[in-house]
Design a protein around this motif. Structure first.
Motif: not given
Length: 494
Positions: A18-27, A441-449
């Motif tokens: 996930v791109n932390a700035d845009t919040g979008k999943c890039v891959a 998995s996207v949620g887990a990435a944002k949780g990491a942020g």
């Protein structure tokens, strides 16, 4: 700046960048491409080799980094982990796995949990654990102690699947209060490890990992592992949670009265409670939510699982609907039938015993068919309404526990693709339904942020969460929904 999220499921391991700035999943990528093996040595058993989780995680990691054009993990600032709940991983003092993991759908520990419930007392278990010891991780460990004493004697630490993945990444063995609660290792009344249950089972508390916050640095990727995965050495792991609490996080569900729901083969309604409460009949499970304890606040996730959900809809498609019809066409047919399906009620409980019904196996049944009036479209709609009404029945249990159900968050997938399903759920519950584009998995990435401090809070982390649709309750047909539900409930309760 990127965030990497993993979702360790029993079917596959998924990674998202996930791109932390845009919040979008890039891959994103998942492995294996066919459903992962579940080992069933005996009926009712379900095990997996944790090494296979790791192998699939490596493949998924390489795939997302390559897709995003990232070399050496450059720009990946934090890692989050979501995982299948209630599993048991046993390791020795060197971190080596001693036996296959006993996963969530393994039922061998049911009698152990039931005996503990009776011996310790139902009121004591429910008031301290908020659940029956049931078939959860502590009971699975009790089974290992009794049936595999040599293995048990060699255990240095026990872990949940997400704890194991974090250990492989960082070399650190730790867990969270939310994780301990899902395993029945947490005493909510005393706010500490549930010593009384461990003592009953003959389990030493030293087998439990160190406890760390859900959102915090939980270890850093070791250099040898970083080389294996293509990441930077020292990348921090800053979040972990079980799949259902994480699904709620992914849908920005953090506060009392908010509900996260899924409706695939089985269905889940996960509500956040702001007070310590339990169902005296243990028809739902209660665990610490991801933000429980933050700023001293109580945030408990109340989990309702209904086995007979999308599986009923797929059965209707195979056996009742016109041949080769699509689900979208079924939804169109269902919309042509009035609310209440002209008197037909279907109980959707044909996929085993339902905890919501006190572990009874009532089966699926169809009520009110008139051969001169009803056709396939009526049955298609009645099936979808029956699934919704089972959700409503469980939501009533949550409301009795003090959860004011006002808003339901869901991904636009599976049964939530059906307008009839969505409108009926909003109409019968009185809650608005918000549909989002996200996954675990996207949620887990944002949780990491959040855990890394890249986001100040969940509002900032999920500010870019894409809301696809909002369904408000149709007050003009409120009575029709209520009447149809009352008739359905009468069929269930007799």
């Amino acid at each position: 700046m990127y965030l990497l999220g993993y979702d360790i499921g029993s079917s596959s391991v998924k990674a998202s960048l996930v791109n932390a700035d845009t919040g979008k999943c890039v891959a994103s990528a998942f492995y294996p491409k066919t459903e992962a093996e579940i080992i069933a040595v005996k009926p009712g058993w379900a095990e997996q080799d944790p090494q296979n989780w790791w192998s699939n995680l490596k493949l998924a990691t390489h795939a997302v980094l390559q897709a995003a054009g990232i070399h050496g993990g450059e720009g990946v600032e934090a890692i989050g982990i979501s995982y299948q709940m209630h599993g048991l991983v046993c390791v020795d003092e060197y971190g080596q796995v001693l036996r296959p993991a006993i996963i969530w759908c393994d039922s061998r520990a049911v009698p152990y949990g039931q005996r503990a419930f009776e011996a310790l007392g139902e009121e004591r278990c429910l008031s301290h654990l908020l659940n029956s010891p049931g078939n959860f991780t502590a009971s699975k460990l009790a089974w290992v102690r009794e049936n595999e004493p040599d293995t048990f004697a060699r255990i240095d630490k026990i872990m949940l699947p997400g704890d194991y993945i974090a250990m492989r990444l960082t070399g650190r063995v730790c867990t969270t209060v939310s994780g301990l609660s899902e395993g029945m290792f947490w005493d909510f009344k005393e706010n500490r490890v549930a010593d009384f249950l461990l003592q009953y089972y003959g389990i030493d508390a030293s087998l439990l990992p160190e406890v760390v916050p859900t959102f915090a640095e939980q270890g850093r990727v070791e250099a040898s592992v970083a080389a294996e995965l293509g990441l930077k050495p020292g990348t921090p792991v800053t979040y972990r949670a079980g799949d259902q609490p994480n699904n709620a996080l992914s849908l920005n569900v953090f506060n009392p009265g908010e509900i996260a729901s899924t409706a695939g083969t089985s269905g889940v309604v996960y509500g956040v409670n702001g007070q310590v409460a339990y169902d005296p009949k243990s028809r739902v499970n209660t665990f610490a939510h991801v933000n429980h304890g933050e700023d001293g606040q109580t945030r408990l996730g109340v989990l309702l699982c209904i086995n007979g959900t999308g599986i009923l809809n797929s059965w209707i498609r195979r056996t009742v609907a016109p041949e080769d019809i699509s689900y979208n066409d079924m939804n169109t047919l269902a919309a042509q039938v009035p609310i209440g399906s002209a008197g037909i009620s279907i109980l959707p409980f044909g996929n085993g015993a339902e905890r919501m019904l006190e572990n009874r196996e009532v089966g699926c049944s169809v009520h009110g068919v008139n051969f001169n009036l009803h056709g396939k479209a009526h049955l298609i709609r009645a099936a979808q309404e029956g699934i919704v009404f089972s959700f409503k029945y469980g939501i009533e249990i949550m409301e009795q526990m003090g959860i004011p159900v006002q808003k339901i968050h869901a991904g636009r997938a599976n049964m939530f693709l059906s307008p009839v399903f969505r409108q009926t759920l909003a109409g019968v519950t009185g809650a608005s339904i918000e549909l989002y584009d996200t996954d675990g998995s996207v949620g887990a990435a944002k949780g990491a942020g959040m855990g890394a401090g890249i986001y100040r809070n969940h509002d900032e982390a999920f500010a870019t969460l894409e809301k696809l649709d909002v369904i408000e309750p149709d007050i003009t047909h409120q009575q029709e929904y209520a009447d149809a539900y009352a008739r359905w409930k009468q069929c269930l309760e007799g």
